[in-house]
Scaffold this active site. Structure first.
Site, short mmCIF file in Angstrom:
data_model
loop_
_atom_site.label_atom_id
_atom_site.label_comp_id
_atom_site.label_asym_id
_atom_site.label_seq_id
_atom_site.Cartn_x
_atom_site.Cartn_y
_atom_site.Cartn_z
N CYS A 192 -2.72 0.05 2.18
CA CYS A 192 -1.38 0.58 2.43
C CYS A 192 -0.31 0.04 1.50
O CYS A 192 0.53 0.80 1.00
CB CYS A 192 -0.98 0.36 3.88
SG CYS A 192 -0.80 -1.39 4.38
N HIS B 225 0.94 -3.13 8.63
CA HIS B 225 0.81 -1.84 7.95
C HIS B 225 2.16 -1.40 7.39
O HIS B 225 3.18 -1.47 8.07
CB HIS B 225 0.28 -0.76 8.89
CG HIS B 225 0.22 0.59 8.24
ND1 HIS B 225 -0.63 0.86 7.18
CD2 HIS B 225 0.93 1.73 8.46
CE1 HIS B 225 -0.45 2.12 6.80
NE2 HIS B 225 0.49 2.66 7.55
N ASP C 224 3.59 8.28 4.53
CA ASP C 224 2.60 7.20 4.55
C ASP C 224 1.37 7.69 3.80
O ASP C 224 0.66 8.59 4.26
CB ASP C 224 2.25 6.84 5.99
CG ASP C 224 1.30 5.65 6.08
OD1 ASP C 224 0.84 5.16 5.04
OD2 ASP C 224 1.02 5.22 7.21
#
Length: 274
Positions: A67, A106, A121
């Site tokens: 991420c 995250h 995302d």
């Protein structure tokens, strides 16, 4: 602009016009279809660097990342194009019991486009968004790879994905801006802490128009958009490396120490199955 040119070449995107929702959607889709999600570096005990040149250089060598790498580079490109972005941190809730508190590990983005706020995302593995979704609690929102929704509660928001007719929580977050030191700290935890599954388990995901290729440890699966998943158990290190190269476009064989680490993983899975 050289780093942006290299990034746009990598994802096959050419921006023309203003920073609007159409541009955000187009770049989000191209990024998620061009750069795989994978954790080979922490699995092999290698550092995960978060500066833009290092991320771009890694991605350009037929590698992917997780991420922080995905969303930091994506944010860098969006900012350069004139978008207003805010980096956020979330607590992963996917496959986590309701009474277990997880760390803020995250990264995701809040992006302004066409007068509204959007959640973007590009780095949440098998459940990665392939399109931004509006910051609108309660509404089911369609993306090229399924429906998602945001639920609002006293602590902020929870992102959920529709799977097999039910809603699965993915992660929980609020809208407090986070900064590079926050991501350096979280990245260190995720890439080195014994409790992080990224240092023990192989995870790789490649998103394509028709679904997602996924490897978790020694099991390869393809999750089609309109068909049940198909899975194959990989038996050897060479089979894993070949699969990563052929279906994911990942040059895993060039990662220092990864073959020994995969050999231990194969032995562990084999022993657990006896």
């Amino acid at each position: 602009m050289s780093d942006l040119t290299a990034y746009f070449d990598l994802v096959g995107y050419r921006h023309q016009g203003r920073p609007d929702l159409a541009a955000l959607r187009a770049l989000h889709l191209r990024h998620t279809h061009s750069i795989p999600f994978e954790n080979l570096s922490p699995l092999a005990g290698l550092p995960v660097k978060l500066d833009i040149p290092s991320i771009l250089e890694k991605f350009s060598r037929q590698r992917g990342g997780y991420c922080y790498e995905h969303n930091l580079l994506f944010q860098h490109a969006l900012d350069a194009l004139g978008f207003n972005t805010t980096a956020l941190l979330a607590r992963v809730r996917m496959n986590v019991p309701a009474d277990v508190v997880t760390p803020r590990s995250h990264m995701l983005l809040l992006v302004e486009a066409d007068g509204e706020q959007w959640i973007a995302d590009t780095g949440f593995g098998r459940m990665t968004l392939t399109s931004p979704i509006r910051l609108e609690p309660g509404a089911a929102q369609s993306t090229p790879h399924g429906r998602y929704r945001l639920i609002k509660d006293d602590e902020g928001y929870r992102l959920e994905a529709e799977t097999a007719g039910s809603w699965e929580p993915l992660y929980a977050f609020d809208l407090r801006r986070c900064y590079p030191p926050d991501f350096e700290m979280s990245n260190w935890y995720v890439s080195t802490h014994p409790a992080s599954h990224f240092v023990h388990d192989l995870v790789a995901v490649r998103t394509v128009a028709g679904g997602r290729h996924v490897i978790y440890n020694t099991r390869y699966s393809f999750y089609g958009l309109d068909a049940p998943p198909v899975s194959v158990q990989l038996q050897t290190v060479d089979e894993i490396l070949d699969m990563l190269r052929s279906e994911f476009g990942i040059a895993a064989h060039e990662v220092a120490g990864i073959q020994d680490r995969l050999a231990r993983l194969v032995s562990r899975v084999s022993s657990a199955g006896r």
